[in-house]
Design an enzyme around this catalytic site. Structure first.
Site, PDB file in Angstrom:
ATOM      1  N   ASP A  68       0.790  -1.205  -0.074  1.00  0.00           N
ATOM      2  CA  ASP A  68       0.219   0.045  -0.064  1.00  0.00           C
ATOM      3  C   ASP A  68       0.898   1.411   0.193  1.00  0.00           C
ATOM      4  O   ASP A  68       0.757   2.152   0.797  1.00  0.00           O
ATOM      5  CB  ASP A  68      -0.905  -0.047   1.152  1.00  0.00           C
ATOM      6  CG  ASP A  68      -1.864   1.016   1.014  1.00  0.00           C
ATOM      7  OD1 ASP A  68      -2.062   1.563   0.176  1.00  0.00           O
ATOM      8  OD2 ASP A  68      -2.590   1.421   2.290  1.00  0.00           O
TER       9      ASP A  68
HETATM   10  C1  SPV Z   1      -7.157   2.025   3.421  1.00  0.00           C
HETATM   11  O1  SPV Z   1      -8.253   1.027   3.601  1.00  0.00           O
HETATM   12  O2  SPV Z   1      -6.268   1.648   2.306  1.00  0.00           O
HETATM   13  C2  SPV Z   1      -7.001   2.994   4.380  1.00  0.00           C
HETATM   14  C3  SPV Z   1      -7.572   2.892   5.584  1.00  0.00           C
HETATM   15  O3  SPV Z   1      -6.472   3.821   3.841  1.00  0.00           O
HETATM   16  S1  SPV Z   1      -6.141   2.169   6.477  1.00  0.00           S
HETATM   17  O4  SPV Z   1      -5.662   1.102   5.865  1.00  0.00           O
HETATM   18  O5  SPV Z   1      -6.410   2.080   7.816  1.00  0.00           O
HETATM   19  O6  SPV Z   1      -4.930   3.520   6.340  1.00  0.00           O
HETATM   20 MG    MG Z   2      -5.625   3.978   2.017  1.00  0.00          MG
END
Ligand code: SPV
Ligand code: MG
Length: 553
Positions: A68
């Site tokens: 991510d």
């Molecule tokens: C996501 O779901 O990608 C988010 C929320 O941004 S978190 O993972 O909590 O950052």
């Molecule tokens: Mg996110």
């Protein structure tokens, strides 16, 4: 999945997705968004009753197998969103990370999201490329407030649909700042045109988000992501007046242990049985994909003419004349050249491109078990004739959309016979063997035909039609022997059905044979086209025939 929904934003009864998202955001109730990361998960979320979906960066990246951290490009995210929009009718809020760059990237993003039917985007006040908030949050650098506001302003200026929403995510708590910084940022983003604030926290309690909401009041809607403070009763969020709670990663997290258990079991067991009752049936995948809509559409759009022909093979009789050979199987399963007669018949039709074959069974039905065939049983085979067997087959299959071939289960033939039946355009076509004296010489019963013209070199240029078909036809009227094949064009099937039904209902016709049907067709004014041929088929009636078939096939 795509096509079984009406275009979701069309029709007066449906509001645009952007409008529906804005209503969720601004409603007095606490609303919920569920994470989805591809078409099928989006579909599942909508089916469960969610009125909106969260296309989360974490799960979208994970389903691509990357981190991510903007490792998936923004256009790859956009591609997936397109499938999710097509698969659903509810609004989707994209987790747009930082907006993938500066103000210029954000305005282009907004334009593209609108074009793809995405209802809203959330951007967070960090620097591209971002890192997930739950990985070393305190080390994360926040964006300059003014610069971030320029992203908001450019995005709002770029949108064409007034209801498209830009939610701004305050990462002050994540990065280790306090409430004052969070409020300072929220205020600036609000002033820049943000439609709502997502206040994020990595604590196991809702302390930070509740404190923020208390101070922020109702200046604009506040969205939360309770991943870490999941133990909090939902009523706490409701009473605090939050606008939307996002279940941000739960479909993917539910799928992971299920996939791991399945993979481990299959790797260990090397067998599917252990998993079958723990996985969705394949038909559930089809349902989620909307396969039935495609079938309906095919009915509507695909031309019927080219539909595949089908065959009814009449194979109910034992064939007592074959004695011991048919003690444990019906005649059609007697082998010549290492294969049952029926297999030879199927091979001839298959070679002509025809694979929809229904076999009417009677004597020892369980002994006819070749794969890929449809079966119809005539339980009264012992005292009924072929007409009744054909009637059973026609009752069992109401499809009048394709041509029908009727064939005997004990007649084997060279493959070109099927082609010669297929060629004429007539509604009814039969093949007649001009070498009918051969049957007489062998002393067996035969269906003789009398036609509009005998076979001759001149007849080659003429269309020849049946006048009568019977076993007891006087010699002088015989022009050939019917070989047991009838082809009926789809458009004539309703007439054939009606006649078969009528004839089969007469008590005197219980043992009727198909030659009676042919003669009845002619008597009703139908033109039954006759194709003359010589030899190249064999009616297996006796042990001598079986031996002959051995060399024939
Ligand atoms: C996501 O779901 O990608 C988010 C929320 O941004 S978190 O993972 O909590 O950052
Ligand atoms: Mg996110």
């Amino acid at each position: 999945m795509v096509a079984n929904l009406k275009p979701p934003d069309s029709g007066p009864e449906r509001l645009r997705r952007t409008t529906r998202f804005r209503q969720l955001l601004q409603s007095a109730e606490l609303e919920f968004l569920l994470e989805a990361h591809n078409g099928i998960s989006a579909r599942i979320g909508e089916e469960a009753g969610f009125r909106g979906l969260w296309a989360g960066g974490l799960c979208m990246s994970a389903q691509y197998g990357v981190r991510d951290s903007n490792e998936a490009s923004w256009t790859q995210v956009l591609e997936m969103l397109e499938f999710m929009v097509d698969a659903t009718s509810v609004p989707i809020l994209l987790d747009g990370d930082t907006g993938y760059g500066n103000f210029n990237n954000v305005r282009r993003l907004v334009r593209k999201l609108e074009q793809r039917g995405v209802a809203a985007v959330c951007i967070e006040d960090k620097i591209y490329p971002k890192t997930n908030s739950f990985i070393d949050g305190e080390k994360q650098q926040l964006a300059d407030i003014d610069e971030f506001c320029s992203r908001i302003k450019a995005g709002k200026d770029a949108q064409r649909d007034d209801d498209f929403c830009i939610i701004t995510r305050v990462e002050a708590f994540i990065a280790g700042w306090g409430l004052a910084e969070a409020l300072r940022r929220a205020e600036a983003y609000h002033a820049a045109g943000s439609d709502g604030i997502l206040i994020h926290s990595a604590l196991a309690t809702p302390k930070e988000v509740l404190a923020f909401k208390r101070e922020w009041g109702d200046r604009s809607p506040v969205v939360i992501v309770p991943t870490k403070y999941y133990a909090t009763p939902t009523d706490v969020f409701r009473e605090a007046g939050f606008s939307i709670a996002i279940w941000a990663n739960h479909l993917l997290r539910a799928a992971i242990p299920a996939m791991q258990a399945c993979a481990a079991t299959l790797a260990r067991e090397q067998n599917l049985q252990a998993m079958e009752d723990r996985v969705a049936p394949v038909r559930e995948i089809f349902r989620l994909q909307g396969a039935s809509e495609l079938q309906e559409a095919e009915e509507r759009y695909l031309p019927r003419q080219g539909d595949e022909a089908r065959v009814v093979v009449l194979a109910a009789s034992r064939g007592s004349a074959l004695g011991e050979l048919t003690a444990t199987r019906p005649k059609t399963m007697v082998e010549v050249r290492g294969q049952p007669l029926l297999a030879h018949i199927i091979a001839a039709y298959n070679a002509a491109g025809i694979k929809r074959i229904t076999v009417v069974r009677g004597y020892l039905p369980g002994a006819i078990d070749l794969p890929g065939l449809a079966y119809v049983d005539n339980a009264e085979y012992a005292d009924t004739g072929e007409l009744l067997s054909l009637a059973r087959a026609l009752e069992a299959d109401a499809d009048d959309g394709s041509d029908l071939y009727v064939s005997y289960g004990d007649v084997i033939f060279k493959r070109y016979i099927v082609d010669s039946l297929a060629e004429p355009g007539d509604d009814f076509v039969i093949v007649a063997d001009t070498d009918w004296r051969e049957s007489v010489n062998r002393g067996r019963a035969a269906d003789y035909v009398s036609c509009t013209e005998p076979h001759s070199r001149h007849a080659f240029y003429h269309d020849i039609f049946l006048s009568r078909c019977a076993e007891d036809l006087p010699e002088r009227e015989r022009h050939g022997e019917w070989m047991g094949f009838l082809r009926v064009r789809a458009q004539a099937l309703p007439r054939l059905r009606a006649l078969v039904r009528e004839l089969a209902a007469l008590p005197g016709n219980r043992r009727a044979k198909l030659h009676q049907l042919l003669t009845a067709l002619v008597e009703r004014g139908e033109r039954v086209r006759v194709v003359y041929t010589t030899g190249h088929w064999l009616d297996v009636d006796s042990l001598a025939d079986v031996l002959a078939a051995g060399s024939f096939a």
